[in-house]
Write a protein that holds these residues in place. Structure first.
Motif, PDB file in Angstrom:
ATOM      1  N   GLU A  55       0.884  -0.608  -8.839  1.00 13.79           N
ATOM      2  CA  GLU A  55       0.564  -1.385  -7.646  1.00 13.79           C
ATOM      3  C   GLU A  55      -0.627  -2.282  -7.942  1.00 13.79           C
ATOM      4  N   THR A  79       9.756  -5.967  -8.350  1.00 14.51           N
ATOM      5  CA  THR A  79       8.796  -5.556  -7.334  1.00 14.51           C
ATOM      6  C   THR A  79       9.658  -5.067  -6.177  1.00 14.51           C
ATOM      7  N   ASN A  93       8.232  -5.253  -0.577  1.00 15.12           N
ATOM      8  CA  ASN A  93       7.315  -6.326  -0.176  1.00 15.12           C
ATOM      9  C   ASN A  93       7.512  -6.706   1.283  1.00 15.12           C
ATOM     10  N   ILE A 118       3.338  -6.092   2.406  1.00 20.24           N
ATOM     11  CA  ILE A 118       2.289  -6.017   1.380  1.00 20.24           C
ATOM     12  C   ILE A 118       0.885  -6.035   1.979  1.00 20.24           C
ATOM     13  N   LEU A 148      -3.988  -7.121   0.065  1.00 17.12           N
ATOM     14  CA  LEU A 148      -2.558  -6.882  -0.099  1.00 17.12           C
ATOM     15  C   LEU A 148      -2.310  -5.984  -1.299  1.00 17.12           C
ATOM     16  N   ILE A 204       0.977  -5.144  -4.058  1.00 20.03           N
ATOM     17  CA  ILE A 204       2.347  -5.434  -4.489  1.00 20.03           C
ATOM     18  C   ILE A 204       2.779  -4.324  -5.441  1.00 20.03           C
TER      19      ILE A 204
END
Ligand SMILES: [Zn+2]
Length: 413
Positions: free
Chosen positions: A156, A188, A191, A201, A211, A213
């Motif tokens: 992450e 990913t 989101n 996110i 945020l 991701i």
């Protein structure tokens, strides 16, 4: 390797243990080489933690150890949310090879409720140094984060905000997040949530996180960040190696009687009663292993997942995945193994077409009005609107540890 485990420095009203770890790692890197920043999620059912029960570990080269310890404690003393009653920071330092006992402890912290004493006994046995603040409960997560050995893992990337912006609305262009997702998914994941048109996110807490991701590799996360249209300055960002999205919290059980409160399980069974929806939109049904039954729940936030659950009928063979609280399995996903295709029903009257009624157990069926009679029930094909495959909750309702189906190799239907 030198390990620094940290937990329970934040609170619902602010701070974030990952932020403290990020800032600390920047300072430590002047005196050593940081080889890994680790974010470890632990038992999601722990009552005194929010959904994000997470601890961090910093892995560094064994160099200037006394300096590293001093900087660590200073960073925590300056930044942890000591005023919050529920915040009880803990730090663990350990140099050397990780003993199997630490890894076993990590797994206990995923599946059980663990006492502070257990962490203290283990630390003492292997010469790990613990530092407790207030009741020091954080040493549990801190030791678990050190003991974690990844089988499956994800990354992450977490970007942080400038202090002036903490608590203010996050300024990340929504459209750009959907574009980023379209370009990088499934490398990913989680989101956005298409069913509710929500960006996932950015958190909604007053914490320093701008945020996060999530993804399979580090490189794709940097690319994803580049694709975003962010309208506020980023203070700093870092990539954590995590056990998120791996299902490591789940334990397979063969029988319902093995299931412990505050654990997370995979259980196979049959639907016993037709699912029912209660006020508030929560859906419940009973699952049986042939001996006992347990309640399974798809709560309101699981949205469309509930539309699948209500289509189950008694006799359906399924596998459920979820955490156990109050003797109820909180469903994260289900695998439909075998659907009931035929149902036995009372025969229909050959004259009027209405369902016949039972004369008595084993005595056949009749239509009073037309005076018709039939000996046995009839098998009727049931029209099923679900399939024999996996179903999961939408991303917005997914817990940190729960593995999205897209990450299952070859199992996605
Ligand atoms: Zn009739």
């Amino acid at each position: 390797m030198f390990f620094i485990g940290i937990d329970d420095t934040d609170s619902r009203s602010g701070q974030c243990t990952t932020y403290i770890a990020t800032k600390l790692a920047e300072k430590l890197s002047r005196y050593t080489v940081i080889s890994e920043l680790r974010l470890v999620r632990l038992n999601p059912t722990v009552p005194w933690k929010t959904r994000g029960n997470g601890a961090v570990a910093i892995l560094a080269k064994e160099k200037n150890i006394e300096k590293l310890k001093k900087l660590t404690l200073r960073e925590i003393e300056l930044n942890a949310m000591f005023d919050d009653r529920g915040t009880n920071p803990g730090v663990v330092f350990y140099a050397g090879e990780i003993p199997q006992d630490f890894t076993d402890f990590y797994h206990r912290c995923l599946h059980r409720i663990v006492e502070i004493r257990e962490a203290e006994v283990l630390a003492e046995k292997y010469g790990a140094e613990i530092v407790k603040y207030k009741n020091g409960r954080g040493i549990i997560g801190a030791l678990a984060a050190i003991g974690c050995k990844f089988r499956d893992f994800t990354y992450e990337l977490i970007a942080y905000r400038k202090k002036d912006n903490w608590g203010k609305k996050r300024r990340v262009d929504k459209h750009s997040v959907f574009v980023m997702n379209a370009k990088t998914y499934p490398f990913t994941f989680d989101n956005v949530d298409y069913s509710t048109n929500r960006v996932l996110i950015t958190p909604n807490t007053p914490c320093p996180v701008l945020l996060g991701i999530r993804g399979e590799r580090v490189g794709i996360l940097y690319q994803a960040l580049e694709m975003l249209n962010i309208k506020e300055p980023i203070d700093t960002f870092t990539v954590f190696k995590t056990n998120q999205a791996t299902d490591v919290h789940l334990e397979r059980v063969n029988e319902i009687k093995e299931i412990k409160e505050f654990s997370s399980v995979i259980l196979r069974g049959r639907v016993k009663k037709k699912p029912r929806t209660i006020r508030g939109g929560h859906v419940f049904f009973e699952l049986t292993d042939g001996k006992t039954t347990i309640l399974c729940a798809a709560f309101e936030p699981t949205k469309d997942f509930r539309k699948i659950i209500v289509k189950l009928i008694p006799g359906d063979e399924i596998e459920v995945y979820g955490s156990v609280k109050k003797r109820t399995i909180n469903l994260e996903k289900i695998r439909v193994i075998r659907l009931v295709r035929y149902e036995e029903r009372n025969p229909k009257c050959s004259i009027c077409g209405k369902s016949m009624e039972s004369v008595g157990k084993g005595k056949g069926y009749r239509c009073k009005r037309c005076k018709t009679f039939a000996k046995e029930k009839v098998k009727v094909k049931v029209n099923r609107e679900i399939e024999e495959k996996f179903y999961e909750v939408p991303p917005a309702a997914r817990g940190h540890l729960s593995k999205p189906l897209i990450r299952f190799c070859g199992l996605v239907a």
